[in-house]
Each structure stands twice: as structure tokens, then as C-alpha cells.
Design a protein around this motif. Structure first.
Motif, PDB file in Angstrom:
ATOM      1  N   ALA A  75       0.832  -1.203   0.000  1.00 22.73           N
ATOM      2  CA  ALA A  75       0.000   0.000   0.000  1.00 22.73           C
ATOM      3  C   ALA A  75       0.868   1.254   0.000  1.00 22.73           C
ATOM      4  N   GLY A  76       1.878   1.274   0.846  1.00 26.64           N
ATOM      5  CA  GLY A  76       2.791   2.416   0.891  1.00 26.64           C
ATOM      6  C   GLY A  76       3.526   2.608  -0.420  1.00 26.64           C
ATOM      7  N   GLU A  77       3.975   1.515  -1.002  1.00 30.06           N
ATOM      8  CA  GLU A  77       4.697   1.596  -2.273  1.00 30.06           C
ATOM      9  C   GLU A  77       3.788   2.042  -3.404  1.00 30.06           C
ATOM     10  N   LEU A  78       2.521   1.656  -3.347  1.00 27.82           N
ATOM     11  CA  LEU A  78       1.570   2.082  -4.367  1.00 27.82           C
ATOM     12  C   LEU A  78       1.392   3.601  -4.337  1.00 27.82           C
ATOM     13  N   LYS A 136       3.729   9.159   7.721  1.00 31.83           N
ATOM     14  CA  LYS A 136       2.614   8.213   7.678  1.00 31.83           C
ATOM     15  C   LYS A 136       2.793   7.204   6.540  1.00 31.83           C
ATOM     16  N   ILE A 137       3.136   7.700   5.355  1.00 26.67           N
ATOM     17  CA  ILE A 137       3.279   6.835   4.186  1.00 26.67           C
ATOM     18  C   ILE A 137       4.509   5.946   4.311  1.00 26.67           C
ATOM     19  N   ASN A 138       5.629   6.506   4.742  1.00 22.33           N
ATOM     20  CA  ASN A 138       6.857   5.718   4.832  1.00 22.33           C
ATOM     21  C   ASN A 138       6.850   4.720   5.988  1.00 22.33           C
ATOM     22  N   ARG A 139       6.106   5.015   7.028  1.00 22.66           N
ATOM     23  CA  ARG A 139       5.954   4.054   8.132  1.00 22.66           C
ATOM     24  C   ARG A 139       4.840   3.055   7.857  1.00 22.66           C
ATOM     25  N   ARG A 140       4.073   3.337   6.813  1.00 22.73           N
ATOM     26  CA  ARG A 140       2.955   2.481   6.413  1.00 22.73           C
ATOM     27  C   ARG A 140       1.939   2.325   7.541  1.00 22.73           C
ATOM     28  N   ARG A 141       1.632   3.439   8.174  1.00 22.74           N
ATOM     29  CA  ARG A 141       0.679   3.465   9.276  1.00 22.74           C
ATOM     30  C   ARG A 141      -0.482   4.373   8.919  1.00 22.74           C
ATOM     31  N   PHE A 142      -1.400   3.844   8.129  1.00 20.55           N
ATOM     32  CA  PHE A 142      -2.569   4.624   7.757  1.00 20.55           C
ATOM     33  C   PHE A 142      -3.756   3.693   7.571  1.00 20.55           C
ATOM     34  N   SER A 143      -4.943   4.297   7.607  1.00 16.33           N
ATOM     35  CA  SER A 143      -6.168   3.512   7.495  1.00 16.33           C
ATOM     36  C   SER A 143      -6.395   3.070   6.044  1.00 16.33           C
ATOM     37  N   ALA A 144      -7.268   2.116   5.891  1.00 15.56           N
ATOM     38  CA  ALA A 144      -7.606   1.646   4.547  1.00 15.56           C
ATOM     39  C   ALA A 144      -8.231   2.764   3.720  1.00 15.56           C
ATOM     40  N   ALA A 145      -8.928   3.684   4.351  1.00 15.64           N
ATOM     41  CA  ALA A 145      -9.572   4.789   3.636  1.00 15.64           C
ATOM     42  C   ALA A 145      -8.559   5.835   3.158  1.00 15.64           C
TER      43      ALA A 145
END
Length: 68
Positions: free
Chosen positions: A7-10, A44-53
Motif C-alpha cells: 500500500a505504501g509503495e503504491l 505516515k506513508i513511509n511508516r505504512r501506518r494509515f487507514s484503509a480509507a
């Protein structure tokens, strides 16, 4: 590869393809009602800590001006 990593890479890949910086993404997300600084988005993006939304919101924000 984990789903979080994909998800983060996308998001990062989409940003790179469209030549959108974290600052520009922050401005576009703000138009959608999501207020985050460029630094917050980066973490947030680089730690990959975000909601599905959050992921589709980012992708929608990136498409907003590129499709116009």
C-alpha cells in the motif's frame, strides 16, 4: 511482501509517476477535507501506518488535477 508495504509503495509510486511531492499531496488532500502537513504525510506513508480509507483518498487526490 506485506500488504502494508504494498500500500505504501503504491502511493509513493503514484506520486513519482505524477511528479507530486508530499507538499503537493498535502494541498490536494486538504481540498478533500484531509488536513495533514507534508512532513506528517511523509512519516505516515513511509511508516505504512494509515487507514484503509487513506490510500484511496491519496489516489483520488492525485487524480483530481491530472485528469482535468
Amino acid at each position: 511482501m506485506s500488504r502494508e508495504r504494498k500500500a505504501g509503495e503504491l502511493i509513493v509510486s503514484a506520486m513519482n509517476e505524477r511528479k507530486i511531492s508530499y507538499k503537493e499531496l498535502a494541498l490536494r488532500l486538504e481540498r478533500l477535507g484531509i488536513v495533514e502537513s507534508a512532513a506528517q504525510l511523509n512519516r505516515k506513508i513511509n511508516r505504512r501506518r494509515f487507514s484503509a480509507a487513506f490510500m484511496p483518498a491519496c489516489l483520488d487526490a492525485m487524480e483530481e488535477e491530472t485528469s482535468a
